[in-house]
Design a protein around this motif. Structure first.
Motif, PDB file in Angstrom:
ATOM      1  N   ARG A   1       0.828  -1.214   0.000  1.00 16.96           N
ATOM      2  CA  ARG A   1       0.000   0.000   0.000  1.00 16.96           C
ATOM      3  C   ARG A   1       0.860   1.261   0.000  1.00 16.96           C
ATOM      4  O   ARG A   1       0.397   2.326  -0.394  1.00 16.96           O
ATOM      5  CB  ARG A   1      -0.933  -0.011   1.211  1.00 16.96           C
ATOM      6  CG  ARG A   1      -2.067  -1.032   1.089  1.00 16.96           C
ATOM      7  CD  ARG A   1      -2.711  -1.332   2.444  1.00 16.96           C
ATOM      8  NE  ARG A   1      -3.185  -0.137   3.113  1.00 16.96           N
ATOM      9  CZ  ARG A   1      -4.423   0.370   3.007  1.00 16.96           C
ATOM     10  NH1 ARG A   1      -5.311  -0.232   2.235  1.00 16.96           N
ATOM     11  NH2 ARG A   1      -4.773   1.450   3.673  1.00 16.96           N
TER      12      ARG A   1
ATOM     13  N   TYR B   1      -7.598  -9.676  -1.022  1.00 16.63           N
ATOM     14  CA  TYR B   1      -8.057  -8.387  -1.560  1.00 16.63           C
ATOM     15  C   TYR B   1      -8.834  -7.573  -0.527  1.00 16.63           C
ATOM     16  O   TYR B   1      -8.500  -6.393  -0.291  1.00 16.63           O
ATOM     17  CB  TYR B   1      -8.892  -8.599  -2.827  1.00 16.63           C
ATOM     18  CG  TYR B   1      -9.297  -7.312  -3.505  1.00 16.63           C
ATOM     19  CD1 TYR B   1      -8.552  -6.781  -4.545  1.00 16.63           C
ATOM     20  CD2 TYR B   1     -10.433  -6.607  -3.077  1.00 16.63           C
ATOM     21  CE1 TYR B   1      -8.906  -5.600  -5.156  1.00 16.63           C
ATOM     22  CE2 TYR B   1     -10.795  -5.414  -3.676  1.00 16.63           C
ATOM     23  CZ  TYR B   1     -10.035  -4.918  -4.712  1.00 16.63           C
ATOM     24  OH  TYR B   1     -10.396  -3.736  -5.302  1.00 16.63           O
TER      25      TYR B   1
ATOM     26  N   GLU C   1      -7.826  -3.963   1.019  1.00 11.13           N
ATOM     27  CA  GLU C   1      -8.740  -2.849   0.793  1.00 11.13           C
ATOM     28  C   GLU C   1      -9.125  -2.158   2.108  1.00 11.13           C
ATOM     29  O   GLU C   1      -9.184  -0.930   2.194  1.00 11.13           O
ATOM     30  CB  GLU C   1      -9.994  -3.354   0.078  1.00 11.13           C
ATOM     31  CG  GLU C   1     -10.962  -2.266  -0.334  1.00 11.13           C
ATOM     32  CD  GLU C   1     -12.145  -2.821  -1.107  1.00 11.13           C
ATOM     33  OE1 GLU C   1     -12.611  -2.138  -2.040  1.00 11.13           O
ATOM     34  OE2 GLU C   1     -12.613  -3.936  -0.773  1.00 11.13           O
TER      35      GLU C   1
ATOM     36  N   LYS D   1      -5.445  -2.488  -7.576  1.00  7.89           N
ATOM     37  CA  LYS D   1      -6.471  -1.490  -7.263  1.00  7.89           C
ATOM     38  C   LYS D   1      -6.356  -0.974  -5.827  1.00  7.89           C
ATOM     39  O   LYS D   1      -6.802   0.141  -5.532  1.00  7.89           O
ATOM     40  CB  LYS D   1      -7.864  -2.087  -7.465  1.00  7.89           C
ATOM     41  CG  LYS D   1      -8.161  -2.552  -8.884  1.00  7.89           C
ATOM     42  CD  LYS D   1      -9.508  -3.242  -8.953  1.00  7.89           C
ATOM     43  CE  LYS D   1      -9.769  -3.823 -10.343  1.00  7.89           C
ATOM     44  NZ  LYS D   1     -11.037  -4.583 -10.373  1.00  7.89           N
ATOM     45  N   VAL D   2      -5.790  -1.782  -4.929  1.00  9.77           N
ATOM     46  CA  VAL D   2      -5.771  -1.412  -3.507  1.00  9.77           C
ATOM     47  C   VAL D   2      -4.364  -1.341  -2.923  1.00  9.77           C
ATOM     48  O   VAL D   2      -4.176  -0.854  -1.804  1.00  9.77           O
ATOM     49  CB  VAL D   2      -6.626  -2.396  -2.675  1.00  9.77           C
ATOM     50  CG1 VAL D   2      -8.110  -2.177  -2.958  1.00  9.77           C
ATOM     51  CG2 VAL D   2      -6.240  -3.849  -2.953  1.00  9.77           C
TER      52      VAL D   2
END
Length: 369
Positions: A166, A206, A210, A232-233
Motif C-alpha cells: 500500500r 483483496y 482494501e 487497485k488497492v
C-alpha cells in the motif's frame, strides 16, 4: 498328401493359431494396462488456470498414454479438502494423489520447504537441475516416505514477485510494524526485521488490503496476481520474491497406492510429472510478459527491493538456517546439498547465460528488439 488338401488344412490351422494368439494376447494387454481410477486433490482454485491446470495436464498425459485405462480425476481446493490439507489427505488415503507445494506444510517440519523453495536458494533452472541430477528427488522422497508419501516435481512458477504494498518500502525502517500476508519460511525471516506476518487464504487477501487490515501481500506473479486485482488497492509491486526463486510444485502420491501400481504405470507417472513440470514453467514464461504490461497499464508501480533490504533479509535468512541445521539433521543434510550446488550454479550462470541475457536486455531497452 494332395497339395490343395494340405494348403486347406494348413490355412485352417493357421487361422486357428491366430485366433488362439489373439485370445491369449487380450488378457496380457489388459493385465499390463489395468483399469484404475484415482482422485487427485489440488491446493489451487480452478481460477488459477496455470498452476491448477498442472494437475489436469498430468491427468491428460496419463489417460492418453494408457488409452483411458488409468484415469486421475482432479478436484480443486475445497472440493474434497481445503487446499492446505492436500498432502494430509493423500497420506491418509482419502485420495491417492495431490498437486501441491511442499512448503505449505513446513510448520510440521521445515524439511517440507526444502522440496519446494526456501529464501535465497536456487532459481527454477537451478532447482530442476538439483532435483533431477543432484539427488534432490531421492533425498526429498526419503523424507516423504516418513509421511506415507512419494512425490515428483510437477510444476514451477519461476522466480516470483515480491508482493503488493500500500505504500513504498525504501528502507529497513519502513518494514517495522508492516502487516504482510506472507507465509511459512519467509514469514519467519521478515519477522526478525519487524514485519508482522499474516496467514490469509488467497480469496481473502483483496478485502484485507482494501480495508487496511494488512499493508502488503505476496502471491505469485503477474499472470496470477492480475486475476485478483491487487493493483487497485496496493499499487506498489515489488520484486524479486527472494523467498521463491524457483518454487517446485509437486505431485505427491500415497506411497502404498503408488507401490501397488504396475511398474509401467509407476514409470508413466514419473514421466508425466516431469512433462507437467516443464509445461507449467513454459506457460508462465509465455504469459507473464503480457500480464506485467497489463497490470502496469492498470496502475501498478514496479519497484525493486533496495540492496539494504535484500542484504538484511539474506543475513536474517542465514540466521534461521543456522538454527534449523543445528536442530534438524534431515534439514541439514538436504540444505547442505542445495547450498553446495547453489554456489556452482551461480558461478556458471555468470559466464554465458548472464552475459547473453544482459546484452539482450540492453537491446530491448534500446528498442532494437
Amino acid at each position: 498328401m494332395d497339395r490343395r488338401s494340405f494348403l486347406r488344412k494348413a490355412g485352417v490351422a493357421g487361422a486357428g493359431s491366430v485366433a488362439a494368439a489373439a485370445t491369449l494376447a487380450a488378457p496380457a494387454i489388459a493385465q499390463s494396462n489395468p483399469k484404475i481410477n484415482w482422485r487427485l486433490t489440488s491446493s489451487f482454485p480452478k481460477s488459477l488456470d496455470t498452476i491448477y491446470g498442472g494437475g489436469e495436464v498430468l491427468s491428460k498425459y496419463v489417460s492418453e498414454a494408457t488409452d483411458g485405462n488409468f484415469n486421475i480425476q482432479v478436484f480443486a481446493a475445497g472440493e474434497i479438502v481445503p487446499g492446505l490439507q492436500a498432502a494430509d489427505a493423500t497420506s491418509a488415503g482419502t485420495v491417492e494423489a495431490c498437486h501441491s507445494v511442499a512448503y505449505y506444510y513446513w510448520g510440521k517440519d521445515p524439511v517440507w520447504a526444502l522440496g519446494a523453495a526456501v529464501p535465497f536458494a536456487l532459481n527454477a533452472r537451478g532447482m530442476n537441475a538439483w532435483q533431477y541430477h543432484g539427488g534432490g528427488i531421492d533425498m526429498f522422497n526419503e523424507f516423504l516416505a516418513t509421511q506415507g508419501l512419494i512425490g515428483f516435481p510437477a510444476g514451477n512458477t519461476g522466480v516470483q514477485m515480491g508482493g503488493w504494498f500500500r505504500k513504498e518500502i525504501n528502507t529497513l525502517a519502513d518494514l517495522k510494524g508492516l502487516k504482510m500476508r506472507i507465509g511459512g519460511f519467509a514469514g519467519k525471516v521478515v519477522e526478525r526485521l519487524g514485519v508482522v506476518p499474516q496467514q490469509i487464504a488467497g480469496g481473502d487477501i483483496y478485502p484485507a488490503l482494501e480495508k487496511g487490515t494488512i499493508d502488503a501481500a505476496e502471491w505469485v506473479g503477474p499472470y496470477d496476481d492480475e486475476k485478483l486485482g491487487f493493483y487497485k488497492v496496493a499499487p506498489y509491486y515489488y520484486y524479486p520474491g527472494w523467498w521463491e526463486g524457483g518454487p517446485t510444485v509437486h505431485v505427491m502420491f500415497n506411497k502404498a497406492a503408488y507401490e501397488g501400481l504396475p511398474k509401467a504405470y509407476q514409470s508413466l507417472l514419473r514421466t508425466a510429472a516431469q512433462a507437467t513440470d516443464a509445461n507449467m514453467l513454459q506457460k508462465y514464461d509465455y504469459l507473464n510478459p503480457a500480464a506485467i504490461k497489463r497490470v502496469v497499464a492498470e496502475g501498478a508501480k514496479l519497484r525493486p527491493f533496495s540492496t539494504e533490504i535484500m542484504n538484511a533479509c539474506f543475513d536474517k535468512a542465514n540466521e534461521v538456517y543456522a538454527e534449523m541445521e543445528a536442530n534438524n539433521p534431515t534439514f541439514k543434510k538436504i540444505w547442505e546439498s542445495i547450498k553446495g550446488f547453489r554456489g556452482q550454479h551461480y558461478l556458471y550462470t555468470q559466464v554465458a547465460e548472464y552475459s547473453y541475457d544482459v546484452y539482450m536486455m540492453t537491446l530491448q531497452r534500446a528498442g532494437k528488439i
